[in-house]
Design a protein around this motif. Structure first.
Motif, PDB file in Angstrom:
ATOM      1  N   MET A  39      13.007 -40.162 -12.815  1.00  0.00           N
ATOM      2  CA  MET A  39      13.538 -38.865 -13.207  1.00  0.00           C
ATOM      3  C   MET A  39      13.753 -38.885 -14.717  1.00  0.00           C
ATOM      4  N   ASP A  40      13.357 -37.809 -15.358  1.00  0.00           N
ATOM      5  CA  ASP A  40      13.431 -37.806 -16.814  1.00  0.00           C
ATOM      6  C   ASP A  40      14.863 -37.593 -17.321  1.00  0.00           C
ATOM      7  N   HIS A  41      15.059 -37.990 -18.557  1.00  0.00           N
ATOM      8  CA  HIS A  41      16.387 -37.967 -19.183  1.00  0.00           C
ATOM      9  C   HIS A  41      16.987 -36.557 -19.220  1.00  0.00           C
ATOM     10  N   ASP A  42      16.189 -35.553 -19.554  1.00  0.00           N
ATOM     11  CA  ASP A  42      16.703 -34.174 -19.620  1.00  0.00           C
ATOM     12  C   ASP A  42      17.188 -33.684 -18.262  1.00  0.00           C
ATOM     13  N   ARG A  43      16.447 -34.030 -17.224  1.00  0.00           N
ATOM     14  CA  ARG A  43      16.871 -33.615 -15.879  1.00  0.00           C
ATOM     15  C   ARG A  43      18.175 -34.301 -15.489  1.00  0.00           C
ATOM     16  N   LEU A  44      18.310 -35.572 -15.818  1.00  0.00           N
ATOM     17  CA  LEU A  44      19.559 -36.278 -15.532  1.00  0.00           C
ATOM     18  C   LEU A  44      20.727 -35.661 -16.304  1.00  0.00           C
ATOM     19  N   LYS A  45      20.493 -35.278 -17.553  1.00  0.00           N
ATOM     20  CA  LYS A  45      21.549 -34.626 -18.335  1.00  0.00           C
ATOM     21  C   LYS A  45      21.967 -33.305 -17.690  1.00  0.00           C
ATOM     22  N   ARG A  46      20.997 -32.535 -17.208  1.00  0.00           N
ATOM     23  CA  ARG A  46      21.321 -31.272 -16.536  1.00  0.00           C
ATOM     24  C   ARG A  46      22.117 -31.515 -15.261  1.00  0.00           C
ATOM     25  N   LEU A  47      21.712 -32.532 -14.490  1.00  0.00           N
ATOM     26  CA  LEU A  47      22.453 -32.867 -13.275  1.00  0.00           C
ATOM     27  C   LEU A  47      23.876 -33.301 -13.597  1.00  0.00           C
ATOM     28  N   MET A  48      24.042 -34.092 -14.632  1.00  0.00           N
ATOM     29  CA  MET A  48      25.374 -34.538 -15.040  1.00  0.00           C
ATOM     30  C   MET A  48      26.232 -33.331 -15.411  1.00  0.00           C
ATOM     31  N   PHE A  49      25.672 -32.412 -16.179  1.00  0.00           N
ATOM     32  CA  PHE A  49      26.407 -31.214 -16.575  1.00  0.00           C
ATOM     33  C   PHE A  49      26.794 -30.397 -15.344  1.00  0.00           C
ATOM     34  N   ARG A  50      25.834 -30.176 -14.452  1.00  0.00           N
ATOM     35  CA  ARG A  50      26.114 -29.381 -13.245  1.00  0.00           C
ATOM     36  C   ARG A  50      27.184 -30.038 -12.382  1.00  0.00           C
ATOM     37  N   ALA A  51      27.162 -31.363 -12.281  1.00  0.00           N
ATOM     38  CA  ALA A  51      28.151 -32.069 -11.467  1.00  0.00           C
ATOM     39  C   ALA A  51      29.553 -31.925 -12.039  1.00  0.00           C
ATOM     40  N   HIS A  52      29.660 -31.745 -13.339  1.00  0.00           N
ATOM     41  CA  HIS A  52      30.966 -31.560 -13.977  1.00  0.00           C
ATOM     42  C   HIS A  52      31.383 -30.094 -14.048  1.00  0.00           C
ATOM     43  N   HIS A  53      30.508 -29.178 -13.656  1.00  0.00           N
ATOM     44  CA  HIS A  53      30.783 -27.734 -13.717  1.00  0.00           C
ATOM     45  C   HIS A  53      30.348 -27.071 -12.422  1.00  0.00           C
ATOM     46  N   MET A  54      30.986 -27.480 -11.323  1.00  0.00           N
ATOM     47  CA  MET A  54      30.575 -27.045  -9.995  1.00  0.00           C
ATOM     48  C   MET A  54      31.148 -25.685  -9.604  1.00  0.00           C
ATOM     49  N   GLY A  55      32.294 -25.338 -10.095  1.00  0.00           N
ATOM     50  CA  GLY A  55      32.928 -24.080  -9.704  1.00  0.00           C
ATOM     51  C   GLY A  55      34.408 -24.260  -9.453  1.00  0.00           C
ATOM     52  N   SER A  56      34.754 -25.288  -8.686  1.00  0.00           N
ATOM     53  CA  SER A  56      36.181 -25.559  -8.468  1.00  0.00           C
ATOM     54  C   SER A  56      36.555 -26.827  -9.240  1.00  0.00           C
ATOM     55  N   ASN A  57      37.788 -26.872  -9.691  1.00  0.00           N
ATOM     56  CA  ASN A  57      38.252 -28.057 -10.425  1.00  0.00           C
ATOM     57  C   ASN A  57      38.145 -29.313  -9.576  1.00  0.00           C
ATOM     58  N   GLU A  58      38.431 -29.178  -8.278  1.00  0.00           N
ATOM     59  CA  GLU A  58      38.386 -30.329  -7.387  1.00  0.00           C
ATOM     60  C   GLU A  58      36.979 -30.923  -7.345  1.00  0.00           C
ATOM     61  N   ASN A  59      35.981 -30.060  -7.156  1.00  0.00           N
ATOM     62  CA  ASN A  59      34.607 -30.558  -7.095  1.00  0.00           C
ATOM     63  C   ASN A  59      34.126 -31.048  -8.452  1.00  0.00           C
ATOM     64  N   ASP A  60      34.581 -30.417  -9.526  1.00  0.00           N
ATOM     65  CA  ASP A  60      34.235 -30.916 -10.861  1.00  0.00           C
ATOM     66  C   ASP A  60      34.690 -32.364 -11.003  1.00  0.00           C
ATOM     67  N   ILE A  61      35.889 -32.658 -10.533  1.00  0.00           N
ATOM     68  CA  ILE A  61      36.444 -34.006 -10.619  1.00  0.00           C
ATOM     69  C   ILE A  61      35.695 -34.960  -9.698  1.00  0.00           C
ATOM     70  N   LEU A  62      35.490 -34.558  -8.447  1.00  0.00           N
ATOM     71  CA  LEU A  62      34.862 -35.449  -7.475  1.00  0.00           C
ATOM     72  C   LEU A  62      33.392 -35.695  -7.791  1.00  0.00           C
ATOM     73  N   PHE A  63      32.625 -34.629  -7.915  1.00  0.00           N
ATOM     74  CA  PHE A  63      31.187 -34.785  -8.143  1.00  0.00           C
ATOM     75  C   PHE A  63      30.887 -35.231  -9.568  1.00  0.00           C
ATOM     76  N   GLY A  64      31.671 -34.750 -10.516  1.00  0.00           N
ATOM     77  CA  GLY A  64      31.505 -35.201 -11.895  1.00  0.00           C
ATOM     78  C   GLY A  64      31.829 -36.674 -12.032  1.00  0.00           C
ATOM     79  N   GLY A  65      32.883 -37.111 -11.372  1.00  0.00           N
ATOM     80  CA  GLY A  65      33.246 -38.529 -11.403  1.00  0.00           C
ATOM     81  C   GLY A  65      32.181 -39.401 -10.762  1.00  0.00           C
TER      82      GLY A  65
END
Length: 88
Positions: free
Chosen positions: A1-27
């Motif tokens: 998987m390319d670096h840009d796609r991983l960066k997008r996934l990392m960003f999305r995992a930290h900005h899921m919609g709810s603070n709880e999921n931002d913490i869990l999935f971002g972590g």
């Protein structure tokens, strides 16, 4: 998987919609995303596209995970939530 796609996934995992999921999935992403295989990263990407409240209920074992999403990455996230994530 390319670096840009991983960066997008990392960003999305930290900005899921709810603070709880931002913490869990971002972590989870911060700790494990770079070590996932390309197939696992695709499964993670598919997971974080699901409904926010459903995801929270699945990873906290408040609801059963649908069969098509009950795979190795879901198990990794659930283990992370149970044993490594900060309490929510």
């Amino acid at each position: 998987m390319d670096h840009d796609r991983l960066k997008r996934l990392m960003f999305r995992a930290h900005h899921m919609g709810s603070n709880e999921n931002d913490i869990l999935f971002g972590g989870f992403a911060a700790k494990y995303l770079m070590s996932l295989s390309p197939d696992q990263a695709e499964r993670f990407e598919a997971l974080i596209a699901e409904n926010d409240s459903d995801l929270f209920n699945w990873v906290t074992s408040k609801a059963e995970v649908p069969d098509h999403l009950d795979h190795d990455v879901m198990a990794m996230i659930k283990k992370f939530v149970q044993s490594e994530a900060a309490p929510i």
